[in-house]
Design a protein around this motif. Structure first.
Motif, PDB file in Angstrom:
ATOM      1  N   CYS A   1       1.124  -1.094  -0.151  1.00  0.00           N
ATOM      2  CA  CYS A   1      -0.002  -0.276   0.007  1.00  0.00           C
ATOM      3  C   CYS A   1       0.779   1.110  -0.067  1.00  0.00           C
ATOM      4  O   CYS A   1       1.829   1.099   0.591  1.00  0.00           O
ATOM      5  N   ASN A   2       0.410   2.182  -0.805  1.00  0.00           N
ATOM      6  CA  ASN A   2       1.289   3.401  -0.954  1.00  0.00           C
ATOM      7  C   ASN A   2       1.132   4.533   0.077  1.00  0.00           C
ATOM      8  O   ASN A   2       1.744   5.692   0.210  1.00  0.00           O
ATOM      9  N   HIS A   3       0.220   4.236   1.104  1.00  0.00           N
ATOM     10  CA  HIS A   3       0.052   5.272   2.344  1.00  0.00           C
ATOM     11  C   HIS A   3      -0.053   6.762   1.556  1.00  0.00           C
ATOM     12  O   HIS A   3       0.608   7.649   2.321  1.00  0.00           O
ATOM     13  N   CYS A   4      -1.067   6.577   0.666  1.00  0.00           N
ATOM     14  CA  CYS A   4      -1.249   7.801  -0.433  1.00  0.00           C
ATOM     15  C   CYS A   4      -1.417   9.181   0.665  1.00  0.00           C
ATOM     16  O   CYS A   4      -1.901   9.154   1.536  1.00  0.00           O
TER      17      CYS A   4
ATOM     18  N   PRO B   1      -5.458   9.461  -0.153  1.00  0.00           N
ATOM     19  CA  PRO B   1      -5.822   7.738  -0.454  1.00  0.00           C
ATOM     20  C   PRO B   1      -7.283   7.936  -1.019  1.00  0.00           C
ATOM     21  O   PRO B   1      -8.310   8.355  -0.501  1.00  0.00           O
ATOM     22  N   ALA B   2      -7.499   7.020  -2.006  1.00  0.00           N
ATOM     23  CA  ALA B   2      -8.761   6.763  -2.711  1.00  0.00           C
ATOM     24  C   ALA B   2      -9.599   5.730  -1.702  1.00  0.00           C
ATOM     25  O   ALA B   2     -10.881   5.884  -1.715  1.00  0.00           O
ATOM     26  N   CYS B   3      -8.774   5.065  -1.022  1.00  0.00           N
ATOM     27  CA  CYS B   3      -9.654   4.138  -0.229  1.00  0.00           C
ATOM     28  C   CYS B   3     -10.484   4.889   0.809  1.00  0.00           C
ATOM     29  O   CYS B   3     -11.420   4.723   0.973  1.00  0.00           O
TER      30      CYS B   3
ATOM     31  N   VAL C   1      -2.217   4.671   6.559  1.00  0.00           N
ATOM     32  CA  VAL C   1      -3.493   4.710   6.351  1.00  0.00           C
ATOM     33  C   VAL C   1      -3.986   3.406   6.862  1.00  0.00           C
ATOM     34  O   VAL C   1      -3.484   2.280   6.540  1.00  0.00           O
TER      35      VAL C   1
ATOM     36  N   CYS D   1      -9.520   1.962  -4.562  1.00  0.00           N
ATOM     37  CA  CYS D   1      -8.301   1.938  -4.472  1.00  0.00           C
ATOM     38  C   CYS D   1      -7.729   1.503  -5.859  1.00  0.00           C
ATOM     39  O   CYS D   1      -7.858   0.306  -6.033  1.00  0.00           O
TER      40      CYS D   1
ATOM     41  N   TYR E   1      -4.742   0.717  -6.976  1.00  0.00           N
ATOM     42  CA  TYR E   1      -3.591  -0.203  -6.582  1.00  0.00           C
ATOM     43  C   TYR E   1      -3.950  -1.436  -5.955  1.00  0.00           C
ATOM     44  O   TYR E   1      -3.493  -2.474  -5.889  1.00  0.00           O
TER      45      TYR E   1
ATOM     46  N   LYS F   1      -5.130  -2.500  -2.968  1.00  0.00           N
ATOM     47  CA  LYS F   1      -4.380  -2.941  -2.042  1.00  0.00           C
ATOM     48  C   LYS F   1      -5.032  -3.156  -0.698  1.00  0.00           C
ATOM     49  O   LYS F   1      -4.922  -3.731   0.252  1.00  0.00           O
ATOM     50  N   PRO F   2      -6.498  -2.557  -0.389  1.00  0.00           N
ATOM     51  CA  PRO F   2      -7.434  -3.286   0.327  1.00  0.00           C
ATOM     52  C   PRO F   2      -8.045  -4.502  -0.051  1.00  0.00           C
ATOM     53  O   PRO F   2      -8.170  -4.599  -1.337  1.00  0.00           O
TER      54      PRO F   2
ATOM     55  N   LYS G   1      -6.112  -3.930   5.131  1.00  0.00           N
ATOM     56  CA  LYS G   1      -5.147  -3.598   4.156  1.00  0.00           C
ATOM     57  C   LYS G   1      -3.720  -3.462   4.974  1.00  0.00           C
ATOM     58  O   LYS G   1      -3.627  -3.572   5.926  1.00  0.00           O
TER      59      LYS G   1
ATOM     60  N   LEU H   1      -3.238  10.058  -6.510  1.00  0.00           N
ATOM     61  CA  LEU H   1      -3.378  10.025  -4.848  1.00  0.00           C
ATOM     62  C   LEU H   1      -2.199  10.347  -4.398  1.00  0.00           C
ATOM     63  O   LEU H   1      -2.048  10.254  -2.976  1.00  0.00           O
TER      64      LEU H   1
HETATM   65  S1  SF4 Z   1      -5.686   4.068  -2.015  1.00  0.00           S
HETATM   66 FE1  SF4 Z   1      -4.770   2.135  -2.026  1.00  0.00          FE
HETATM   67  S2  SF4 Z   1      -2.512   2.464  -2.035  1.00  0.00           S
HETATM   68 FE2  SF4 Z   1      -3.498   4.450  -1.424  1.00  0.00          FE
HETATM   69  S3  SF4 Z   1      -3.545   4.243   0.886  1.00  0.00           S
HETATM   70 FE3  SF4 Z   1      -5.408   3.504   0.000  1.00  0.00          FE
HETATM   71  S4  SF4 Z   1      -4.992   1.239   0.100  1.00  0.00           S
HETATM   72 FE4  SF4 Z   1      -3.145   2.228   0.147  1.00  0.00          FE
END
Ligand code: SF4
Lengths: 284, 375
Positions: free
Chosen positions: B153-156, B159-161, B179, B196, B198, B200-201, B212, B273
């Motif tokens: 996870c990119n810990h954006c 974050p889209a999540c 995140v 997300c 990516y 990742k969740p 995630k 993101l």
């Molecule tokens: S959007 Fe995806 S990559 Fe970014 S923080 Fe959330 S889970 Fe991680």
């Protein structure tokens, strides 16, 4: 068809707009029929529902708040209400040929919910869309996957994926206390993780995104049953209680409804709902 | 929608919440040129965090072969196709982000993977970009290419999540930007899985909630780098904290590599993101492919990486990758070595810029054997 949906959506928005006006009051009235006994009215196949006239509630796809479900698949359900002096009982019934109770990434469960103001004031009802600050609503949500847990036990990974194989789980090799660390939400008693205790969750909300489980304070009980291509879900609640919704006072309250068709990937705010309050009268 | 500044795009963009930067931002740099896809990171993560029931096909860390490896199946090509061809512009991204491209009634442009998309975590492993005909022999540069892309996870920053969750169950920690999904609040709507890009969740079929990568937050809290970083045998990663470009510190190895030397790039910055894992692009891969994946600036990153030996500070920072378990907050390079320090300024590790060379005789007298490797 598209035009029709569009008009329905417009009507739904109009209804919400009308609702926020303090002059607005719920018009359709549902009567709770008096029945005998003094126990919880939580059995969808019990005889006390017989002879009680159902009221048809029209459902609209939720298109007001993102994320939306513009393509609802169930547009009505029947509601019956009974009371025995101690408990109120609601029976919700709708046609749904397929039972959706197994959840995987792309499979969602069937669900239904009733919403009520925590404190009923005929002239000052909360926003029907999840209540508002200072005017909380109580939400009683039944879930088919939780009913399955309650009736048959929670499905294992093997039940969900019969051809799967996994070497070993932490609970097979570690002491229970250590293995618990690997159980996530289940170990934290998240109510969606296990329906053993109840297939229904009692929650309160004061606006979007605030819906919160009441935990040990839960008073609602009930059961769902799938029979003859229909879901039959009974919900029951004490008429008098120290906490929770105060039903006995005033002899009436307001009800809101929402329905999720798992097969249509309905979940969260992607649902069908009744955009106006329905008055429920509880004659003494 | 609020307006936030996304430095990857070089412009402001719309985001559902106000942009508040954390006190420190979790960051990671991965050198794709060094990854051998041994999956040690994947296994370290799996045994630490996701060996439980309902997590069978869940990999918070995975390593996929590009261009044909994906986990879940087709994750990036699917969302790229939905987003469509965008004008990437030059310094400033002119195209749409996933927030800009949200369809009516949605918070973001996304899609929910199918169950079967998780069934083959290592699909496409080692598949190269094209076919090799019968009887072919190696020429340089290689006639075909592939490379390994390790992902967490990119810990954006945006974050889209978090933006997708209609229950407000996801939060970004103000102290380190990690995140997290609140496992008591989550009800398994899977909006984050859908939102997300990516992917990742993941949905846990046992808890019926989404889970995630947690950025190994207990390790971070005690000054240690993540499991995937410290177990990496190729020493391809460094994990620490990354500053926004206007606050870049020359003595922070992450800031130096990303902001000053500009050799590492975010993954799919066009999504909007501001992801906080950075990649040193694989130098043998055709730039047009990398341009799509790492955005404008990728060619400069490749050129700068090739010249790393001429920049002792860059070389020092690169040599601190995988050099110790603790988080390196500061570093310095003197004539012969690079030294990493913790937040308090205590020395953590020292690495030579050039390894000493020992030359052995080509013939071993004792064993009466010839050596094939004498250095
Ligand atoms: S959007 Fe995806 S990559 Fe970014 S923080 Fe959330 S889970 Fe991680």
């Amino acid at each position: 068809m598209k035009v029709k949906t569009y008009i329905c959506n417009l009507l739904a928005v109009a209804a919400v707009t009308a609702f926020v006006s303090p002059l607005w009051a719920a018009d359709p009235v549902l009567m709770a029929t008096k029945v005998s006994g003094d126990g919880p009215l939580n059995d969808p196949s019990a005889s006390y529902w017989n002879g009680v006239k159902p009221m048809e509630v029209t459902l609209e796809p939720q298109t007001t708040v993102a994320p939306t479900q513009p393509n609802g698949t169930i547009d009505k359900m029947n509601v019956r209400a009974v009371q025995n002096g101690k408990y109120i009982g609601l029976l919700l019934e709708w046609k749904d040929a397929a039972v959706d109770h197994l959840m995987t990434t792309d499979h969602f469960g069937d669900q239904v919910a009733v919403e009520l103001p925590v404190t009923y004031n005929k002239d000052d009802l909360p926003n029907i869309m999840m209540g508002e600050s200072g005017k909380p609503v109580s939400v009683w949500q039944w879930r088919a996957p939780l009913q399955y847990d309650k009736d048959k036990g929670k499905p294992s990974t093997k039940d969900l994926y019969p051809n799967s194989h996994y070497d070993m789980y932490p609970d097979q090799i570690l002491p229970a206390e250590t293995a618990k660390l690997y159980t996530g939400a289940h170990g934290l008693q998240n109510p969606v993780s296990d329906g053993k205790k109840s297939a229904i969750m009692e929650m309160v909300a004061e606006g979007f995104g605030t819906l919160t489980f009441v935990g040990d304070q839960q008073l609602v009980d009930g059961n769902g049953l799938h029979k003859d291509g229909q879901w039959h879900v009974a919900l029951t609640y004490p008429l008098q209680s120290a906490t929770g919704v105060q039903l006995a006072k005033g002899g009436e309250t307001a009800l809101g409804f929402a329905l999720w068709e798992g097969g249509n990937k309905d979940v969260g705010s992607r649902k069908s709902w009744a955009p106006t309050w329905l008055t429920l009268q509880l004659p003494q | 929608m609020a307006k936030v500044y996304n430095w990857h795009l070089g412009r402001e963009m719309e985001y559902p919440y106000e942009g508040v930067r954390p006190a420190k931002q979790f960051g990671m740099i991965l050198d794709t040129n060094k990854c051998i896809a041994c999956q040690t990171c994947t296994v370290a993560c799996k045994t630490t965090w996701t060996p439980g029931r309902g997590q069978e096909t869940m990999f918070w860390n995975n390593v996929e072969s590009k261009p044909y490896g994906y986990y879940p199946l087709g994750w990036d090509v699917k969302i790229l196709e939905k987003l469509g061809v965008q004008d990437t512009g030059g310094k400033v991204y002119q195209g749409k982000t996933l927030f800009d491209a949200a369809p009516d009634g949605e918070r973001i442009l996304g899609y929910l993977p199918e169950d079967a998309d998780y069934a083959h975590p290592n699909i496409g492993e080692d598949d190269s970009a094209g076919l090799m005909s019968q009887g072919i022999h190696l020429t340089m540069p290689h006639m075909q290419w592939m490379y390994y892309l390790p992902r967490i996870c990119n810990h954006c920053s945006y974050p889209a999540c978090l933006a997708s969750c209609s229950r407000n169950s996801i939060y970004k920690r103000p102290e380190d930007g990690i995140v997290l999904i609140d496992q008591t609040r989550c009800r398994g709507y899977r909006e984050c899985v859908k939102g997300c890009p990516y992917k990742k969740p993941f949905f846990n079929t046992n808890t019926r909630t989404s889970e995630k990568c947690v950025g190994c937050y207990p390790a971070i809290e005690s000054g240690r780098q993540t499991q995937c970083t410290i177990t990496c045998i190729g020493k391809i990663r460094i994990q620490g904290f990354i500053s926004p470009p206007d606050q870049a510190r020359e003595d922070n190895p992450l800031d130096y590599v990303v902001h000053i030397a500009k050799v590492a790039r975010p993954l799919y910055p066009q999504f909007g993101l501001e992801p906080n894992t950075y990649y040193i692009p694989p130098v043998h891969v055709p730039p047009p492919y990398l341009y799509q994946m790492f955005g404008a600036g990728v060619e400069q990153a490749m050129a700068n990486y090739r010249k790393a030996k001429d920049d002792p500070k860059l070389l020092g920072a690169l040599l601190l990758f995988g050099a110790c378990r603790e988080i390196i907050h500061h570093y310095k390079v003197d004539g012969k070595s690079a030294t990493g320090f913790n937040e308090k300024g205590e020395e953590l590790v020292q690495v030579p810029l050039v390894e000493p060379i020992h030359v052995r005789a080509a013939h071993d007298e004792k064993f009466q054997a010839y050596r094939t490797n004498i250095t």
